[in-house]
Design a protein around this motif. Structure first.
Motif, PDB file in Angstrom:
ATOM      1  N   LEU A 151     100.722  29.270  96.651  1.00 35.55           N
ATOM      2  CA  LEU A 151     100.087  27.955  96.667  1.00 35.55           C
ATOM      3  C   LEU A 151     101.037  26.882  96.148  1.00 35.55           C
ATOM      4  O   LEU A 151     101.145  25.804  96.723  1.00 35.55           O
ATOM      5  CB  LEU A 151      98.837  28.012  95.790  1.00 35.55           C
ATOM      6  N   PHE A 200      95.499  21.903 109.314  1.00 39.34           N
ATOM      7  CA  PHE A 200      95.885  22.178 107.927  1.00 39.34           C
ATOM      8  C   PHE A 200      94.641  22.346 107.060  1.00 39.34           C
ATOM      9  O   PHE A 200      94.528  23.301 106.289  1.00 39.34           O
ATOM     10  CB  PHE A 200      96.731  20.997 107.445  1.00 39.34           C
ATOM     11  N   VAL A 201      93.682  21.411 107.228  1.00 39.41           N
ATOM     12  CA  VAL A 201      92.431  21.509 106.467  1.00 39.41           C
ATOM     13  C   VAL A 201      91.749  22.846 106.739  1.00 39.41           C
ATOM     14  O   VAL A 201      91.322  23.549 105.813  1.00 39.41           O
ATOM     15  CB  VAL A 201      91.488  20.346 106.838  1.00 39.41           C
ATOM     16  N   LYS A 256      91.063  25.858 104.079  1.00 40.32           N
ATOM     17  CA  LYS A 256      89.681  26.303 103.872  1.00 40.32           C
ATOM     18  C   LYS A 256      89.568  27.819 104.076  1.00 40.32           C
ATOM     19  O   LYS A 256      88.989  28.530 103.260  1.00 40.32           O
ATOM     20  CB  LYS A 256      88.790  25.557 104.872  1.00 40.32           C
ATOM     21  N   LEU A 296      90.163  29.164 100.345  1.00 39.15           N
ATOM     22  CA  LEU A 296      88.844  28.856  99.795  1.00 39.15           C
ATOM     23  C   LEU A 296      87.727  29.730 100.332  1.00 39.15           C
ATOM     24  O   LEU A 296      86.583  29.544  99.973  1.00 39.15           O
ATOM     25  CB  LEU A 296      88.500  27.385 100.074  1.00 39.15           C
ATOM     26  N   GLU A 313      91.468  31.902  95.276  1.00 34.03           N
ATOM     27  CA  GLU A 313      92.548  31.828  94.283  1.00 34.03           C
ATOM     28  C   GLU A 313      92.022  32.206  92.893  1.00 34.03           C
ATOM     29  O   GLU A 313      90.955  31.776  92.488  1.00 34.03           O
ATOM     30  CB  GLU A 313      93.059  30.394  94.281  1.00 34.03           C
ATOM     31  N   ALA A 342      92.035  31.273  89.669  1.00 37.21           N
ATOM     32  CA  ALA A 342      92.485  30.122  88.875  1.00 37.21           C
ATOM     33  C   ALA A 342      92.312  30.394  87.391  1.00 37.21           C
ATOM     34  O   ALA A 342      91.485  31.194  87.004  1.00 37.21           O
ATOM     35  CB  ALA A 342      91.699  28.885  89.262  1.00 37.21           C
ATOM     36  N   LEU A 396      95.287  11.158  95.324  1.00 35.76           N
ATOM     37  CA  LEU A 396      95.625  12.487  95.833  1.00 35.76           C
ATOM     38  C   LEU A 396      94.438  13.131  96.526  1.00 35.76           C
ATOM     39  O   LEU A 396      94.602  13.903  97.464  1.00 35.76           O
ATOM     40  CB  LEU A 396      96.069  13.397  94.688  1.00 35.76           C
ATOM     41  N   LEU A 433      83.988  20.809 101.802  1.00 34.83           N
ATOM     42  CA  LEU A 433      85.055  21.710 102.217  1.00 34.83           C
ATOM     43  C   LEU A 433      85.416  22.695 101.117  1.00 34.83           C
ATOM     44  O   LEU A 433      85.696  23.860 101.368  1.00 34.83           O
ATOM     45  CB  LEU A 433      86.301  20.907 102.609  1.00 34.83           C
ATOM     46  N   VAL A 434      85.423  22.208  99.882  1.00 32.09           N
ATOM     47  CA  VAL A 434      85.899  23.054  98.795  1.00 32.09           C
ATOM     48  C   VAL A 434      84.771  23.903  98.248  1.00 32.09           C
ATOM     49  O   VAL A 434      85.005  24.984  97.704  1.00 32.09           O
ATOM     50  CB  VAL A 434      86.529  22.179  97.697  1.00 32.09           C
ATOM     51  N   ARG A 437      83.048  25.427  92.602  1.00 30.25           N
ATOM     52  CA  ARG A 437      84.310  26.115  92.329  1.00 30.25           C
ATOM     53  C   ARG A 437      85.497  25.235  92.632  1.00 30.25           C
ATOM     54  O   ARG A 437      86.470  25.675  93.231  1.00 30.25           O
ATOM     55  CB  ARG A 437      84.372  27.377  93.168  1.00 30.25           C
ATOM     56  N   SER A 448      87.942  24.020  91.010  1.00 29.84           N
ATOM     57  CA  SER A 448      89.094  23.947  90.114  1.00 29.84           C
ATOM     58  C   SER A 448      90.336  24.430  90.850  1.00 29.84           C
ATOM     59  O   SER A 448      90.272  24.913  91.964  1.00 29.84           O
ATOM     60  CB  SER A 448      88.843  24.815  88.888  1.00 29.84           C
ATOM     61  N   GLY A 449      91.484  24.277  90.220  1.00 30.43           N
ATOM     62  CA  GLY A 449      92.691  24.853  90.778  1.00 30.43           C
ATOM     63  C   GLY A 449      93.444  23.928  91.700  1.00 30.43           C
ATOM     64  O   GLY A 449      93.096  22.775  91.901  1.00 30.43           O
ATOM     65  N   LEU A 450      94.517  24.468  92.250  1.00 29.49           N
ATOM     66  CA  LEU A 450      95.416  23.647  93.047  1.00 29.49           C
ATOM     67  C   LEU A 450      94.914  23.453  94.464  1.00 29.49           C
ATOM     68  O   LEU A 450      95.311  22.520  95.142  1.00 29.49           O
ATOM     69  CB  LEU A 450      96.795  24.319  93.119  1.00 29.49           C
ATOM     70  N   SER A 451      94.019  24.339  94.924  1.00 29.77           N
ATOM     71  CA  SER A 451      93.668  24.281  96.341  1.00 29.77           C
ATOM     72  C   SER A 451      92.954  22.983  96.681  1.00 29.77           C
ATOM     73  O   SER A 451      93.102  22.466  97.784  1.00 29.77           O
ATOM     74  CB  SER A 451      92.820  25.470  96.728  1.00 29.77           C
ATOM     75  N   VAL A 489      93.659  20.129  95.441  1.00 24.96           N
ATOM     76  CA  VAL A 489      94.702  19.109  95.604  1.00 24.96           C
ATOM     77  C   VAL A 489      95.298  19.203  96.999  1.00 24.96           C
ATOM     78  O   VAL A 489      95.488  18.198  97.693  1.00 24.96           O
ATOM     79  CB  VAL A 489      95.797  19.290  94.536  1.00 24.96           C
ATOM     80  N   LEU A 490      95.558  20.456  97.426  1.00 27.22           N
ATOM     81  CA  LEU A 490      96.108  20.669  98.754  1.00 27.22           C
ATOM     82  C   LEU A 490      95.156  20.128  99.816  1.00 27.22           C
ATOM     83  O   LEU A 490      95.568  19.458 100.769  1.00 27.22           O
ATOM     84  CB  LEU A 490      96.331  22.163  98.953  1.00 27.22           C
ATOM     85  N   MET A 491      93.859  20.413  99.636  1.00 32.47           N
ATOM     86  CA  MET A 491      92.857  19.946 100.587  1.00 32.47           C
ATOM     87  C   MET A 491      92.821  18.420 100.609  1.00 32.47           C
ATOM     88  O   MET A 491      92.739  17.805 101.676  1.00 32.47           O
ATOM     89  CB  MET A 491      91.498  20.512 100.190  1.00 32.47           C
ATOM     90  N   ILE A 518      95.272  16.374  99.879  1.00 33.74           N
ATOM     91  CA  ILE A 518      96.465  15.871 100.564  1.00 33.74           C
ATOM     92  C   ILE A 518      96.288  15.985 102.066  1.00 33.74           C
ATOM     93  O   ILE A 518      96.660  15.083 102.829  1.00 33.74           O
ATOM     94  CB  ILE A 518      97.713  16.643 100.089  1.00 33.74           C
ATOM     95  N   ALA A 519      95.659  17.099 102.512  1.00 34.31           N
ATOM     96  CA  ALA A 519      95.445  17.283 103.950  1.00 34.31           C
ATOM     97  C   ALA A 519      94.540  16.182 104.494  1.00 34.31           C
ATOM     98  O   ALA A 519      94.841  15.574 105.528  1.00 34.31           O
ATOM     99  CB  ALA A 519      94.846  18.650 104.216  1.00 34.31           C
ATOM    100  N   ILE A 520      93.444  15.915 103.787  1.00 29.92           N
ATOM    101  CA  ILE A 520      92.526  14.866 104.241  1.00 29.92           C
ATOM    102  C   ILE A 520      93.239  13.525 104.280  1.00 29.92           C
ATOM    103  O   ILE A 520      93.086  12.733 105.209  1.00 29.92           O
ATOM    104  CB  ILE A 520      91.293  14.811 103.314  1.00 29.92           C
TER     105      ILE A 520
END
Lengths: 337, 355
Positions: free
Chosen positions: A146, A320-321, A325, A329, A335, A337, B112, B156-157, B161, B163-166, B168-170, B172-174
């Motif tokens: 990640l 990418f989204v 996902k 996710l 993940e 965490a 972000l 989407l997330v 849940r 928390s975490g880096l994912s 942030v990645l999501m 950035i994608a949006i």
């Protein structure tokens, strides 16, 4: 294995069909036989023939070059890095190449040939800084890579920011690069293609030579080593080829993002992980997608012509989204965490 | 009555007669930040092409009229930029600090996560449908856009849940999708609007003026009231949803309210100067590094640091870049990325230690 055969068989006719659509869309059907004849003497005798020969053909060639290089580099990077989000665009390669090229052109006034060299150096620098940032900032327990993708995004943001600042500092020459920097397939860039195509050809040749050892590495480094593969050498050579190839694509027409991210995901369900088959499939699919994106960019908002990079960013961002996902996710492999 | 005392954790505090206690360290840090902000603003009035500065401003205030060029540089260009910059920085930093608490994610940031980009996209859509839309409608559109992205991100997330880096990645994608969509929308705008927009898209203070400032002041005051209201809840949110519930926080009600508050702050900043990425994550981290705080104090200090950062970034670009019109969003990105990477590193180290 029937799927694989069908996909590979269908790839070439589809590519030919898309190419034809890209070349001839917008002409009246009655003109087309005459236009095909124009290829034979390769001399424009009418306005339509000039459009075909000096605008459409260069655009098609550029699109095929960029699409195929990005897609095959994406396949190789995703296999070696073992990350479904790895690609030249997401790992800072494209942004690095763009920054070095713009910096070279604006600060040192270098010519087109040296700009290509700067783009290659920038591609390497982008990739290395992405890896370095991931090492520096990454977590110890990060099995899904990640932080690599996150640092790729950060490095890209930084490099793109510097590129934009450089462009702002030189308003007179800004307009030369303004559409290039978004990623624009344009007939005016055919000179650059003529100058840099051999780099991409060399990296694809390298992929073909390395396809079998790379597939063995996919089974695990130890297994590959026991089958007689020099794992570090092969991996490094493949990554170098992927990075330099994408750098040359950026040098031609600017950073066209996300083709390298999307194509491997289209190809893999049909062809599987064996690179001997996946690479040709990706080559054709990447070219098709880039041709289609360029067609959309040219025709969708007629009379405006969009930058092709915009279209690929829009489509690729959505993919990418979906990948984030599904891969990071979904409940089964969340993940830790 | 104000009495000095010692808190449960051994920190020196001031106790007010109504039971409120404030850490002396935080008070000192707040006063320090305020002094720094004023000093910085004073220096910043002296930077630029026209040779004038803080002392001219003081003499003007005491009744000496300024010459034309100096008056113009001070009153029409520099002061509005400093004031608006401070308030915008305050709003974005506050929004980031709020998001970090309710998402329980130290990397949360309205830029972000794509909230700012969502606000911008909605504003552009509004301007396409109704080019002469009143300012109030634009602000509403910005808030609606931010909320849409927040909803999308939560969907989407997957809510809890997050928390975490994912995430942030999501985010950035949006953001990528929305910004390329925005570049498409520019084509449909009337020419004169689109030129003004492209400057604003990059996040800049060039268009700062007194009307904007008077429009922003009510929100600034409102945000102060908001801090007083939601501050105590923030401390419980930092402990986790279950703990917050156990401490009597009506999470199901207060979390959406705080989210809307954060989105409104970020949307107002976007309407004024365009998107500022990284500020919302940097300011609370820097504030926490200088003076660790919780609840209201944390929000206040984060806001102050955010304002200082924007005023400083503006001053630096004006003095270093000379005539170069570097947009604020760009300079913040260039400062922000390295600092963000360091923040990631620190977080990783902390995680390693706690294991």
């Amino acid at each position: 294995m029937e799927k694989r055969g069908l996909f590979l068989l269908a790839a070439l006719p589809i590519l030919a069909f898309t190419l034809a659509a890209h070349l001839f869309y917008g002409f009246r059907p009655a003109e087309i036989p005459g236009l095909i004849a124009a290829f034979l003497h390769f001399e424009a005798q009418s306005y339509e023939e000039a459009v075909l020969l000096f605008q459409r053909v260069p655009r098609s060639l550029t699109a095929i070059y960029v699409g195929s290089i990005s897609a095959t580099s994406g396949v190789v990077l995703q296999s070696l890095v073992r990350n479904p989000l790895a690609s030249p665009a997401t790992m800072g390669v494209n942004a690095g190449a763009a920054m070095f090229l713009v910096a070279g052109a604006l600060l040192f006034n270098i010519g087109t040939g040296l700009q290509g060299a700067a783009a290659l150096a920038g591609a390497l620098a982008g990739f290395l800084s992405c890896v370095a940032v991931a090492r520096f900032a990454g977590r110890q327990n990060d099995p899904r890579g990640l932080s690599l993708i996150l640092s790729g995004a950060l490095v890209s943001m930084l490099f793109t920011g510097i590129t934009n600042a450089l462009l702002l500092s030189d308003p007179a020459r800004r307009s030369d690069f303004l559409s290039w920097v978004i990623g624009n397939i344009n007939h005016a860039y055919i000179d650059r293609l003529a100058m840099f195509w051999w780099i991409g050809a060399a990296s694809i040749a390298a992929f073909i030579v390395l396809a079998r050892p790379l597939t063995l590495i996919l089974f695990g480094a130890e297994k590959a080593a026991s089958a007689g593969v020099n794992v570090p050498l092969v991996s490094r050579a493949a990554i170098l080829a992927a990075v330099l190839g994408s750098g040359s694509a950026v040098a031609v027409c600017g950073p066209i993002g996300f083709v390298g991210l999307v194509v491997p995901h289209i190809v893999r369900p049909f062809v599987g992980n064996n690179l001997v088959f996946a690479l040709p499939a990706a080559f054709a699919t990447g070219a098709v997608i880039c041709l289609l994106a360029d067609l959309v960019a040219r025709q969708a908002l007629h009379p405006y012509v969009l930058s092709t990079g915009l279209v690929t960013d829009l489509l690729g961002g959505i993919v990418f989204v979906v990948i984030v996902k599904r891969f990071y996710l979904s409940p089964s492999n969340r993940e830790t965490a | 009555m104000i009495r000095r005392g010692t808190a449960m954790d051994g920190k020196r505090v001031l106790r007010l007669s109504n039971g409120l206690q404030m850490r002396i360290g935080n008070l000192r840090a707040g006063a320090g930040f305020a002094v720094a902000a004023v000093l910085l603003a004073a220096i910043s009035t002296g930077l630029g092409l026209t040779n004038t500065g803080f002392f001219d401003l003081l003499s003007a205030l005491s009744g000496d009229p300024l010459s034309g060029a100096e008056g113009y540089a001070l009153w029409t260009v520099r002061l509005p930029r400093i004031l608006l910059g401070f308030m915008v920085g305050w709003a974005v930093a506050l929004s980031g600090a709020l998001l970090q608490s309710i998402a329980r994610n130290p990397l949360a940031d309205p830029g972000l996560f794509g909230f700012s980009q969502g606000s911008m996209t909605m504003i552009m859509l509004l301007l396409i449908v109704a080019p002469a839309a009143p300012k109030s409608l634009v602000v509403l559109a910005a808030v609606a856009g931010g909320l849409c992205v927040a909803g999308l991100l939560l969907w989407l997330v997957g809510g809890e849940r997050s928390s975490g880096l994912s995430i942030v990645l999501m985010g950035i994608a949006i953001e990528t999708v929305l910004s390329s969509f925005g570049s498409l929308l520019i084509l449909y705008l009337p020419t004169e609007t689109s030129i003004a927009l492209s400057e604003w898209l990059a996040g800049s203070l060039f268009q700062a003026n007194w009307t904007m400032i008077t429009a922003f002041i009510p929100l600034f005051v409102l945000s102060l009231a908001g801090i007083l209201l939601v501050g105590p809840a923030m401390a419980t949110f930092d402990l986790g949803t279950e703990m917050a519930m156990a401490l009597g926080e009506p999470v199901a009600r207060s979390r959406p309210v705080i989210l809307v508050f954060a989105v409104v702050l970020s949307a107002a900043a976007v309407t004024a100067v365009g998107p500022l990425v990284f500020l919302g994550v940097l300011a609370p981290h820097i504030a926490g590094f200088i003076s660790p705080a919780i609840a209201r104090a944390r929000l206040f200090l984060s806001g102050l640091v955010g304002g200082i950062l924007v005023v400083a970034a503006d001053a630096v670009t004006r003095s270093l870049a000379g005539g170069l019109p570097l947009p604020l969003g760009l300079s913040l990105t260039m400062i922000g990325v390295p600092l963000f990477i360091i923040a990631l590193r620190l977080q990783a180290l902390r995680k390693q230690q706690s294991r």
